[in-house]
Write an enzyme that holds these catalytic residues in place. Sequence first.
Site, PDB file in Angstrom:
ATOM      1  N   SER A  87      -5.441   7.336  -9.757  1.00  0.00           N
ATOM      2  CA  SER A  87      -4.363   6.539 -10.290  1.00  0.00           C
ATOM      3  C   SER A  87      -2.982   7.093  -9.922  1.00  0.00           C
ATOM      4  CB  SER A  87      -4.494   6.479 -11.820  1.00  0.00           C
ATOM      5  OG  SER A  87      -4.357   7.780 -12.373  1.00  0.00           O
ATOM      6  N   SER A 136      -7.930  11.560 -10.329  1.00  0.00           N
ATOM      7  CA  SER A 136      -6.651  10.948  -9.942  1.00  0.00           C
ATOM      8  C   SER A 136      -5.644  11.873  -9.261  1.00  0.00           C
ATOM      9  CB  SER A 136      -6.001  10.292 -11.155  1.00  0.00           C
ATOM     10  OG  SER A 136      -6.700   9.110 -11.444  1.00  0.00           O
ATOM     11  N   LYS A 180       4.467  11.715 -11.283  1.00  0.00           N
ATOM     12  CA  LYS A 180       3.785  10.482 -11.695  1.00  0.00           C
ATOM     13  C   LYS A 180       4.524   9.963 -12.927  1.00  0.00           C
ATOM     14  CE  LYS A 180      -1.004   9.150 -12.846  1.00  0.00           C
ATOM     15  NZ  LYS A 180      -2.375   9.688 -12.979  1.00  0.00           N
TER      16      LYS A 180
HETATM   17  N1  GLN Z   1     -10.342   6.332 -11.758  1.00  0.00           N
HETATM   18  C1  GLN Z   1     -10.632   6.869 -13.043  1.00  0.00           C
HETATM   19  C2  GLN Z   1     -10.418   5.834 -14.109  1.00  0.00           C
HETATM   20  O1  GLN Z   1     -10.026   4.773 -13.783  1.00  0.00           O
HETATM   21  C3  GLN Z   1      -9.844   8.095 -13.324  1.00  0.00           C
HETATM   22  C4  GLN Z   1      -8.402   7.894 -13.471  1.00  0.00           C
HETATM   23  C5  GLN Z   1      -7.678   9.184 -13.690  1.00  0.00           C
HETATM   24  O2  GLN Z   1      -8.140  10.262 -13.279  1.00  0.00           O
HETATM   25  N2  GLN Z   1      -6.556   9.090 -14.346  1.00  0.00           N
HETATM   26  O3  GLN Z   1     -10.634   6.063 -15.233  1.00  0.00           O
END
Ligand code: GLN
Length: 458
Positions: free
Chosen positions: A149, A173, A74
């Site tokens: 994400s 994520s 990532k």
């Molecule tokens: N979807 C969650 C957020 O937008 C978690 C994102 C993540 O785990 N980085 O905060």
Amino acid sequence: MNLPLTIKETQEGLKSKKFSAVELVDTYLEKIKKYNDEYKIFLTINEEGAYKKAKEIDNSDFTLPLFGVVGSYKDIFLTKGIRTTAGSKILENFIPPYSATIVKKLENAGVISIGKLNCDAFAHGSSGENSDFGTTLNPWNKEYTAGGSSSGSGAALSSGMSLISIGTDTCGSIRLPANYGYLFSLKPTYGAVSRYGVIAMASSLDTVGPLAHTVSDVETVFNVIKGKDYLDATVTEKSINNKNSKFKIGIPKEFFVGGLSKEIEKNIGEVIKIYKNENVEFIDVSLPSTKYGISVYYIIQPAEVSSNLSRFDGIRYGGLRDSFGEEAKRRIMLGSYVLSAGFYDAYYEKAMKVRTIIKNEVDSIFTKVDALIAPVAPTPAFKLGEKTNDPLSMYLTDIYAATANLSGIPAIAIPSGFSDKKLPLGFQLMAPRFGEDILFKLGKIFELATDYKPKVAF
Ligand code: GLN
């Protein structure tokens, strides 16, 4: 060669000279070159570095634990000399002077780093649609989200562009992109894996973990990246030695009501039957306070985001501040509000108290069961654009993810079939802190019982 390959198949192929590491890189790069413009999975391709490493592997004695494994990260992990953007225009031209600990550990273990993966800017999101470099499409169906994400981390594997990938999980994520990609993934215990050189989102929740095609691949990668790092004081080296041969799994009733799709509910019902046939026991349990999880998360997380993002002021890091996207701005404002003198007690402090209650409930459940079963998300992958105008409905995607992050426990995402629309289905298992071994054992029981075969979309 036919993709997907597992780590074992890759290493056997290299040892028996069925193919070389250079040919492996050729194969993955061919996929990347063919599909990446359309699917927006990689933000930076490390072609030269990958070939250099592949040649080294071909001339080595094949003893490293991950020799020849083509991996990708990532774009939130710093990679020395290779652009790292966190999916944001603010860091469009940022070339890190050092690499994250996990990148070093993987490369030292023989991984061929093939590139950096698309993600929601600063890891804010559940669909990849917050990336400033375009949205990753789901290889199983390009009208649907690949999950966020760590959107590229899932899609790189389900499209056959990489063998393993690394993501971060602050609230789902790592698990969501695996779930939407027919993949396994591990969100480790908070503090099990170093975060040195990882661009921080919410520091009391962020975790780093692998996505792969089998439980044993996830386990092998986890064993390489976990453990002490003198550059990250939050890392603890510990593991629960589980000698159980008979497991008991709790079904939290709060996770199987409300907005859960019927298809997922039915699929998890079948999963439970499969486990029962394998002599795994199930009991109904209750975690009453987890219903507040998502509200608590969306107070604590923006509070920490507002602090972590303040370093991108164009002086210490980053370009112009007005290059922050809508979502980052929303979180900075929300976070500053819940931390402000007049509202701190009402929001941040209260959320922290509820977080402790959730953690205590979770800890006490694990005196009765070895693991918990839950959906990963309320629905299979949703259509691109479906939730972009409604942040609250987007936030609800994480409803089943929050418990593990707020209480610091590990969770594994496991694929368990396809929906009527031919989109991947899956479930998650959670275990007590440092109980990753329990998750690997239970994951393998499911793999064996279902004669699981890894799949790529094309
Ligand atoms: N979807 C969650 C957020 O937008 C978690 C994102 C993540 O785990 N980085 O905060």
